[in-house]
Every structure is written in structure tokens, then in C-alpha cells.
Enzyme design. Structure first.
Site, PDB file in Angstrom:
ATOM      1  N   HIS A 248      21.927  -4.522  17.205  1.00 58.88           N
ATOM      2  CA  HIS A 248      20.538  -4.948  17.416  1.00 58.88           C
ATOM      3  C   HIS A 248      19.784  -3.818  18.111  1.00 58.88           C
ATOM      4  O   HIS A 248      20.000  -3.558  19.303  1.00 58.88           O
ATOM      5  CB  HIS A 248      20.625  -6.182  18.325  1.00 58.88           C
ATOM      6  CG  HIS A 248      19.334  -6.865  18.571  1.00 58.88           C
ATOM      7  ND1 HIS A 248      18.654  -7.548  17.592  1.00 58.88           N
ATOM      8  CD2 HIS A 248      18.584  -6.989  19.705  1.00 58.88           C
ATOM      9  CE1 HIS A 248      17.557  -8.076  18.108  1.00 58.88           C
ATOM     10  NE2 HIS A 248      17.490  -7.749  19.392  1.00 58.88           N
TER      11      HIS A 248
ATOM     12  N   SER B 270      12.839  -7.369  17.273  1.00 62.51           N
ATOM     13  CA  SER B 270      13.368  -8.529  17.981  1.00 62.51           C
ATOM     14  C   SER B 270      12.260  -9.490  18.405  1.00 62.51           C
ATOM     15  O   SER B 270      11.464  -9.894  17.576  1.00 62.51           O
ATOM     16  CB  SER B 270      14.184  -8.035  19.167  1.00 62.51           C
ATOM     17  OG  SER B 270      15.092  -9.023  19.534  1.00 62.51           O
TER      18      SER B 270
END
Ligand code: GTR
Length: 414
Positions: A392, A251
Site C-alpha cells: 500500500h 488511500s
């Protein structure tokens, strides 16, 4: 009522492929002034440097100079970590500039095999002590984001959060695969908040300066810089194969891992796990997170110059494939997750696909197909990609892929 709809429409992220604007990804093998690049020397001496300067000036910001000095101290260690299969070291890195200093800690696990091991180097979000249940890991006293689930309050890390992120770090698999793992709490290098009075930036200020200049570094570039200083240490450690250090990140820290790999050619390879907007994903698709949104929510991540592209992505002289290309000819892995549409998996794939011609200059294989691979069907070439099910995150599945790919493309053949 019409005006209100318009207003909300502006802030609604687009997840509809048919609404992706038409755009052409600029050719990586043509310079900004239109010259064709036909060979590796043209790439290395002309095109790659101009791409680097573009991203430095327009996206992540320039590093304003060098440290005055740097020192390392192994503050803790054991040859009996993980039930004896690993060596553990904790290293304090001290950075000095203009009479000021900042320290961060590297947590290092290495296979206990008497060899200099290739390693994965990547930041963690909540402290080195969160990535393992190993009670010997030092708890950072740097500023941390509060997190109720992890028992983090008053911006202070305590043993309440020990081991809360073990699922993201497949340490045993990494060690069993013959690799080491080095990790750093990113908050020790620069706390993740819109405040430039702390962290690395402050060391470089001239008298009276309180913020980086408009074209100078934001937090992502500071984190990337920290990874290079960790690599400076790793080069001094004979248990590490410093020619085989893989820059890894998830990320926002995947964005940092990519920029570290672009800025510092010593990194042997780069892995971007769900790095999304401002990382692997193409900005011009405006799918999920956009440049305007990321700059509004995280004003400290990029240089101020990047705000010129808020809702104006088409003005970018080169899209994020120009960042990925800077990793060439080193191995590059881009990974996405199906439920992570915010990071635009297709934009991450296409960006990696577009770098293929650069790898071909070196006789290496990229991702030739425009069509994305199916979920759960990784493609492992020098440029690699997978998309998995789920959200995610970093999972065991992701690590299994990275390890088997790195064995093939990064580790030394026996
Ligand atoms: C999100 C941000 C992303 C990504 C993510 C993360 O809020 O919009 O760009 O960086 O955080 O780091 O987990």
C-alpha cells in the site's frame, strides 16, 4: 471455546475469495425506480444525478451550503525550481463563512515551458514540505498526526520531516512529462481526527452547533470540497490548463479524490491509488476492510448515515461502482497493489470493470473483461487499471503509468 471463536471470527477480516458473499452489482443503466437509461442525456440528466444524491445522502454526506467568499494569494514563487526546469508557486487560499475563516496552502510545480500545463492535483498526508527536498517549501502549522519515523511529535510539523515522502511524488517525471503538480496538506482543510470542532466543518455551523448533522459531510467530503476550492484558484492561474486538472489521491485521499471528481465535473480525470473500502472497492464483497470496520476506526470520515450499512452492505442500493461511474465519460484510473489486500484489489478492479457500459454510451473504452489483468500489465483505456507488486503506497511505477496514460487521455494533443 466456541463463544470466543465466534467473537474473534466476527472481527477477523476475510481474505478468502471462496467466502466472498454472492451478490449482484446493480445495473448502472437502470434507475432506482427501474427505468432504462439508453443515452448520454439520460445518464447526465437522470441517472448520474440520482447516483450523486445517493452517495451524498448515504455515504459521504451533504455539504451544508456555500462559502461566503474565497480569496487567493501567491505567497511565494520562483521560476528556477528543480534546477530551472520548473516554476514553483505557493498559494494561500482563504475560505470565509459566517464570520469565520480557514486557510490552506497549495504547493504548485509547473514545467518552465511557457505553456498552460495540465496538472495532477492531490493531497499529501504530512505536509507540503514532505513531498520534496526543496527547502523553500513552507512548513504548515496545522495539526499533524504524530509519526516517530518522520520526527513528528506534539502534532507539530517541523523541518525534521522535510522530504520524508519524496518517494511518493515523482516530481521530475511529472514535469518531464509536461505536467504540473499541485499538492495540499490535507490537515489544513480538515485535521484527520474524530473531532468536528476544527477544520472546515466548523465554518458552516449555525449558532450553537458542534457537529455536522447525520446526513452532512464527514472528513472525506470536506477534503473533496477543499480540492474544488483549489481548482477555483487553478482556474485563475494562466500557467495552468484548468480544463486538464486530474484529481489524484492515495488511500483515504484516493477516496477524497474520487468524491471530488464525482462532486465537481470540472475535474478532467480522476486517479484512485489504492483507495480501497469507501473508495474504488466494492463494499458488498466484504473482503479486507469492511463498512463496519472503517466506520468504527474512522467515525469522522463518512456521514453518520453510512453506519446503517455496518455489517449490512447488502442493503446498499448501489455499490461503489456507482461512485466510479459518476466520473464518466472523463478518464478514470484505478490502481491496486498486490500486498494491499486490505483494500481488496479484486473489488477495486471489478468496480472499475462495471462502469464500462456507461463509457460505452459515449463511445469510450472501459475495462470489458471480468478477469483482472496480470500484475505489472496495465490496461490503459479511458478507464484504466493496474495492479503492481508491493505494498500500500505510491511508487515510481504508479506515476510512470499515470503519466503515460494521462498523456494519451488527458493532455492536449500537439
Ligand atoms: C487505513 C484505512 C484505509 C486507508 C488507509 C490509508 O488504515 O483502513 O481505508 O484509507 O488507512 O489512508 O492509508
Amino acid at each position: 471455546t466456541y463463544p470466543i471463536c465466534m467473537a474473534t471470527a466476527q472481527f477477523e477480516p476475510n481474505y478468502d475469495e471462496t467466502k466472498v458473499p454472492k451478490f449482484e452489482a446493480s445495473d448502472l443503466l437502470t434507475t432506482f425506480d427501474g427505468k432504462k437509461v439508453n443515452d448520454t442525456s439520460g445518464w447526465e440528466n437522470t441517472r448520474r444525478p440520482e447516483l450523486y444524491h445517493f452517495f451524498e445522502e448515504q455515504v459521504y454526506g451533504k455539504v451544508p451550503g456555500k462559502l461566503d467568499s474565497l480569496s487567493f494569494e501567491v505567497v511565494e514563487g520562483s521560476t528556477e525550481a528543480l534546477g530551472g526546469k520548473a516554476i514553483r508557486k505557493q498559494i494561500e487560499v482563504d475560505m470565509f463563512k459566517n464570520g469565520k475563516s480557514l486557510s490552506f496552502h497549495i504547493l504548485l510545480y509547473l514545467p518552465n515551458n511557457g505553456k498552460a500545463s495540465p496538472i495532477f492535483l492531490g493531497y499529501n498526508f504530512y505536509g507540503n514540505h514532505t513531498i520534496t527536498d526543496d527547502s523553500n517549501v513552507i512548513i504548515s502549522n496545522a495539526w499533524a498526526m504524530d509519526n516517530e519515523d518522520f520526527g513528528i511529535s506534539d502534532n507539530t510539523l517541523t523541518k525534521a520531516s522535510r522530504g520524508v515522502r519524496t518517494h511518493r511524488w515523482a516530481i521530475e517525471k511529472i514535469i518531464d512529462g509536461g505536467f504540473g503538480l499541485a499538492t495540499i496538506y490535507y490537515g489544513e482543510v480538515d485535521p484527520d481526527k474524530n473531532d468536528f470542532s476544527d477544520g472546515l466543518h466548523r465554518l458552516f455551523y449555525e449558532e450553537g452547533q458542534t457537529n455536522p448533522k447525520a446526513d452532512e459531510w464527514g472528513s472525506i467530503a470536506a477534503w473533496a470540497f477543499g480540492m474544488s476550492r483549489a481548482l477555483d484558484y487553478l482556474e485563475t492561474d494562466s500557467d495552468v490548463d484548468a480544463h486538464r486538472v486530474i484529481s489524484f489521491g492515495h488511500s483515504r485521499l484516493g477516496k477524497a479524490a474520487l468524491w471530488a471528481g464525482a462532486s465537481d465535473q470540472r475535474f478532467a480525470a480522476v486517479i484512485s491509488n489504492n483507495s480501497g473500502c469507501g473508495g474504488a472497492a466494492l463494499s458488498k464483497r466484504k473482503f479486507g476492510e469492511t463498512v463496519g470496520r472503517i466506520n468504527a476506526r474512522f467515525p469522522h470520515w463518512f456521514s453518520d448515515t453510512f453506519t446503517a450499512y455496518n455489517d449490512n452492505e447488502e442493503a446498499l442500493a448501489i455499490d461503489q461502482h456507482g461512485l466510479l461511474a459518476q466520473i464518466a465519460p472523463r478518464p478514470l484510473y484505478v490502481a491496486s497493489a498486490e500486498d494491499d489486500q486490505w483494500a481488496d484489489p479484486r473489488g477495486e478492479y471489478l468496480s472499475a470493470h462495471y462502469v464500462t457500459p456507461v463509457y460505452q454510451l459515449y463511445g469510450k473504452k472501459g475495462l470489458a473483461r471480468t478477469k483482472m489483468p496480470q500484475t505489472g500489465s496495465p490496461v490503459h483505456h479511458t478507464v484504466a487499471y493496474h495492479i503492481r507488486t508491493g505494498k500500500h503506497d505510491v511508487t515510481e511505477y504508479d506515476w510512470e503509468q499515470y503519466i503515460s496514460w494521462a498523456k494519451k487521455f488527458v493532455a492536449k494533443e500537439e
